[in-house]
Design a protein around this motif. Structure first.
Motif, PDB file in Angstrom:
ATOM      1  N   THR A 178     -10.760 -21.278  15.876  1.00 23.58           N
ATOM      2  CA  THR A 178     -10.412 -21.778  14.544  1.00 23.58           C
ATOM      3  C   THR A 178      -9.890 -23.205  14.604  1.00 23.58           C
ATOM      4  O   THR A 178     -10.321 -24.071  13.829  1.00 23.58           O
ATOM      5  N   THR A 179      -8.970 -23.487  15.527  1.00 20.71           N
ATOM      6  CA  THR A 179      -8.462 -24.854  15.652  1.00 20.71           C
ATOM      7  C   THR A 179      -9.565 -25.803  16.124  1.00 20.71           C
ATOM      8  O   THR A 179      -9.632 -26.952  15.685  1.00 20.71           O
ATOM      9  N   GLY A 180     -10.446 -25.302  16.986  1.00 17.40           N
ATOM     10  CA  GLY A 180     -11.557 -26.140  17.444  1.00 17.40           C
ATOM     11  C   GLY A 180     -12.502 -26.502  16.317  1.00 17.40           C
ATOM     12  O   GLY A 180     -12.907 -27.668  16.176  1.00 17.40           O
ATOM     13  N   LEU A 181     -12.857 -25.526  15.487  1.00 17.78           N
ATOM     14  CA  LEU A 181     -13.756 -25.798  14.358  1.00 17.78           C
ATOM     15  C   LEU A 181     -13.095 -26.708  13.329  1.00 17.78           C
ATOM     16  O   LEU A 181     -13.738 -27.594  12.767  1.00 17.78           O
ATOM     17  N   LEU A 182     -11.799 -26.477  13.077  1.00 21.35           N
ATOM     18  CA  LEU A 182     -11.085 -27.343  12.136  1.00 21.35           C
ATOM     19  C   LEU A 182     -11.095 -28.793  12.621  1.00 21.35           C
ATOM     20  O   LEU A 182     -11.368 -29.718  11.848  1.00 21.35           O
ATOM     21  N   ALA A 183     -10.792 -28.991  13.897  1.00 22.12           N
ATOM     22  CA  ALA A 183     -10.780 -30.351  14.450  1.00 22.12           C
ATOM     23  C   ALA A 183     -12.170 -30.966  14.419  1.00 22.12           C
ATOM     24  O   ALA A 183     -12.338 -32.157  14.100  1.00 22.12           O
ATOM     25  N   LEU A 184     -13.184 -30.161  14.727  1.00 28.81           N
ATOM     26  CA  LEU A 184     -14.554 -30.657  14.748  1.00 28.81           C
ATOM     27  C   LEU A 184     -14.996 -31.100  13.354  1.00 28.81           C
ATOM     28  O   LEU A 184     -15.525 -32.211  13.175  1.00 28.81           O
ATOM     29  N   VAL A 185     -14.780 -30.234  12.360  1.00 28.03           N
ATOM     30  CA  VAL A 185     -15.191 -30.558  10.993  1.00 28.03           C
ATOM     31  C   VAL A 185     -14.389 -31.741  10.452  1.00 28.03           C
ATOM     32  O   VAL A 185     -14.934 -32.623   9.788  1.00 28.03           O
ATOM     33  N   TYR A 186     -13.089 -31.760  10.730  1.00 30.74           N
ATOM     34  CA  TYR A 186     -12.254 -32.883  10.296  1.00 30.74           C
ATOM     35  C   TYR A 186     -12.757 -34.187  10.921  1.00 30.74           C
ATOM     36  O   TYR A 186     -12.868 -35.218  10.242  1.00 30.74           O
ATOM     37  N   GLY A 187     -13.052 -34.139  12.217  1.00 30.00           N
ATOM     38  CA  GLY A 187     -13.505 -35.341  12.904  1.00 30.00           C
ATOM     39  C   GLY A 187     -14.805 -35.873  12.354  1.00 30.00           C
ATOM     40  O   GLY A 187     -14.966 -37.089  12.161  1.00 30.00           O
ATOM     41  N   VAL A 188     -15.752 -34.982  12.061  1.00 37.04           N
ATOM     42  CA  VAL A 188     -17.044 -35.416  11.524  1.00 37.04           C
ATOM     43  C   VAL A 188     -16.898 -35.901  10.090  1.00 37.04           C
ATOM     44  O   VAL A 188     -17.443 -36.943   9.699  1.00 37.04           O
ATOM     45  N   SER A 189     -16.150 -35.143   9.263  1.00 39.43           N
ATOM     46  CA  SER A 189     -16.001 -35.484   7.847  1.00 39.43           C
ATOM     47  C   SER A 189     -15.354 -36.852   7.662  1.00 39.43           C
ATOM     48  O   SER A 189     -15.777 -37.646   6.817  1.00 39.43           O
ATOM     49  N   PHE A 231     -12.654 -35.137  16.710  1.00 39.59           N
ATOM     50  CA  PHE A 231     -13.925 -34.546  17.121  1.00 39.59           C
ATOM     51  C   PHE A 231     -13.884 -34.156  18.597  1.00 39.59           C
ATOM     52  O   PHE A 231     -14.284 -33.051  18.976  1.00 39.59           O
ATOM     53  N   ALA A 232     -13.372 -35.052  19.443  1.00 38.16           N
ATOM     54  CA  ALA A 232     -13.281 -34.763  20.878  1.00 38.16           C
ATOM     55  C   ALA A 232     -12.340 -33.584  21.135  1.00 38.16           C
ATOM     56  O   ALA A 232     -12.620 -32.716  21.976  1.00 38.16           O
ATOM     57  N   ALA A 233     -11.233 -33.548  20.387  1.00 38.00           N
ATOM     58  CA  ALA A 233     -10.301 -32.425  20.533  1.00 38.00           C
ATOM     59  C   ALA A 233     -10.974 -31.112  20.152  1.00 38.00           C
ATOM     60  O   ALA A 233     -10.758 -30.074  20.799  1.00 38.00           O
ATOM     61  N   GLY A 234     -11.801 -31.162  19.112  1.00 31.66           N
ATOM     62  CA  GLY A 234     -12.529 -29.970  18.697  1.00 31.66           C
ATOM     63  C   GLY A 234     -13.473 -29.470  19.770  1.00 31.66           C
ATOM     64  O   GLY A 234     -13.562 -28.265  20.024  1.00 31.66           O
ATOM     65  N   VAL A 235     -14.175 -30.398  20.412  1.00 34.42           N
ATOM     66  CA  VAL A 235     -15.105 -30.021  21.481  1.00 34.42           C
ATOM     67  C   VAL A 235     -14.338 -29.373  22.641  1.00 34.42           C
ATOM     68  O   VAL A 235     -14.767 -28.350  23.193  1.00 34.42           O
ATOM     69  N   VAL A 236     -13.186 -29.951  23.000  1.00 33.27           N
ATOM     70  CA  VAL A 236     -12.377 -29.399  24.088  1.00 33.27           C
ATOM     71  C   VAL A 236     -11.889 -27.996  23.734  1.00 33.27           C
ATOM     72  O   VAL A 236     -11.950 -27.061  24.552  1.00 33.27           O
ATOM     73  N   LEU A 237     -11.422 -27.810  22.498  1.00 36.68           N
ATOM     74  CA  LEU A 237     -10.909 -26.501  22.070  1.00 36.68           C
ATOM     75  C   LEU A 237     -12.014 -25.454  22.032  1.00 36.68           C
ATOM     76  O   LEU A 237     -11.787 -24.282  22.361  1.00 36.68           O
TER      77      LEU A 237
END
Length: 466
Positions: free
Chosen positions: A213-224, A231-237
């Motif tokens: 969940t935290t990974g997807l949130l970071a990923l979507v936030y980073g892209v948006s 985005f990098a944090a999302g990939v790591v998570l």
């Protein structure tokens, strides 16, 4: 014994009522999403948000909708899909009332966050209830086809009606229109929708839930918001999530399920379909208004009329999948979507370009909706009923992420050129090439011997030849 794909599918009265409630809920959510997009400028002005802050209205919805979909799909499997569906509808009522009465940005954004949560809870639960309401494979394909048609129709109706509703009444009605429909669904659901069976002795994988969940949130936030650190944090998570799942006794998402060809390549097809469609719609919208000078209402008609025609694709797709199987229909739908971007290489600064754009969109949307139905059938076929919520959560997640990243990707592609017309041309070339390559990958990926779409052995039937 083979089953004639053209033979009538018989549903009980209760099954029909169940489908009406669940399909109606999906239609309402798609109309709501589209109407609120149309109302964004008036909404921002009404609560004192600057134009530059309007993307937060969309992001406040997209973050929970994408970030929590997978989690709530699994929670629905474990604790009851009907229960989660009802919670989502009640939450949507609260969010819609809150948004309609909002007088400041904080209240409005809170309402949008709650709507995102309602979507993340409702969609996987409703889809799982939908695909388990009918046991017959042909019936399920047709039901999913009808669902695709209604979703397409909902987006189109929302775009066409939204402007008129907001102009005639007020932007607040873009929220309030949900309330009576959601109340009716909450009242009917306990009487017509059966609760799903819940597994015993299985607990929620909390480390997996937190990391994904935290990974997807970071990923979507980073892209948006184009925050590449997020985005990098999302990939790591998400990498952490993968490691956690390999060691978990009862993983949130079975890696065996993720490696299943139908799940893997079906959802990949969904991501491709939505990324390309979202990006193309964005670039064309800017072109129609900034280059051709069309008014927003006229622009809505350019997209809306082909969208209405594409509703028939959903109905037809279910029948075609029942006859020919999901693999050729998924490939054909994506190919039509991709190849219909090619004629738009001819557009220029003349309004005569509409004679190219509108017919192309008719066929492009037809292929797009066909691909949506086919990827949903592909990614949810041949699974145990206990995995239905998770599987539909994955299909919903594929859609949410794709819709979120489509605009940034193709906005950047178009902006890389000296002028907008050249940007449109490059966008269309990328669309054609990317979809053709994706279709080749999906076609060979679904050739795996482990790819099956038969029902469990207890109720299996001979599937159509692939």
């Amino acid at each position: 014994m083979a089953i004639d794909p053209d033979s009538p599918v018989r549903l009980s009265g209760r099954q029909r009522l169940t489908l009406v409630v669940l399909l109606g809920a999906g239609f309402m959510l798609s109309v709501d999403f589209s109407i609120l997009n149309v109302a964004l400028p008036q909404m921002g002005e009404g609560v004192g948000l600057d134009i530059g802050d309007l993307p937060w209205i969309a992001s406040a919805y997209a973050l929970p909708a994408a970030g929590f979909t997978l989690l709530f799909g699994r929670v629905a499997d474990l604790y009851g899909r009907r229960r989660l569906f009802l919670i989502a509808m009640v939450l949507l009522i609260v969010a819609s009332l809150l948004g309609g009465f909002a007088t400041g940005p904080a209240t409005l954004l809170t309402a949008r966050v709650l709507q995102g949560f309602a979507n993340a809870i409702a969609i996987p639960a409703a889809m799982a209830l939908l695909i388990t309401a009918v046991a017959d494979d042909r019936a399920r394909a047709r039901v999913l086809g009808l669902n695709g048609a209604l979703l397409s129709g909902g987006f189109t109706v929302g775009a066409l009606v939204g402007g008129s509703l907001v102009s005639a009444l007020d932007w607040r009605w873009a929220f309030w229109i949900n309330v009576p429909v959601a109340v009716a669904i909450v009242a009917l659901t306990p009487f017509v929708v059966r609760e799903s069976a819940r597994p015993t002795g299985v607990r929620l994988d909390v480390p997996g839930a937190v990391s994904v969940t935290t990974g997807l949130l970071a990923l979507v936030y980073g892209v948006s918001l184009r925050d590449w650190r997020a985005f990098a944090a999302g990939v790591v998570l998400l990498g952490v999530f993968w490691v956690v799942e390999t060691r978990a006794k009862a993983p949130l998402v079975s890696l065996r399920l993720l490696n299943r060809p139908t799940v893997k390549w079906g959802n990949f097809g969904g991501v491709v379909a939505f990324v390309m469609s979202t990006g193309l719609n964005f670039v064309l919208t800017v072109y129609l208004q900034d280059v051709l000078g069309l008014a927003p209402f006229t622009t809505g008609l350019v997209f809306g009329l082909p969208g209405l025609a594409a509703v028939f694709a959903g109905i037809l797709a279910g029948r075609l999948i029942g006859r020919y199987g999901y693999r050729p229909i998924l490939a054909a739908g994506l190919l039509v979507q991709g190849l219909m971007a090619a004629p738009m290489l001819l557009v220029d600064d003349s309004t005569t370009s509409l004679y190219v754009i509108v017919p192309s969109l008719f066929l492009l949307y037809f292929g797009h909706v066909t691909a949506i139905v086919a990827y949903t059938v592909t990614a949810t076929s041949g699974l145990a009923e206990s995995q239905a919520g998770l599987a539909t959560g994955l299909t919903s997640l594929a859609q949410q992420i794709a819709v979120t990243i489509g605009i940034p990707i193709f906005g950047a592609v178009a902006a890389s050129q000296a002028d907008l017309i050249a940007g449109v041309h490059l966008t269309m070339r990328v669309q054609v090439i990317a979809i053709v390559l994706a279709v080749a990958v999906i076609w060979f990926g679904l050739r795996s011997p482990s790819t099956v779409d038969a029902a469990p052995a207890s109720d299996a039937v001979e599937a159509p030849s692939r």
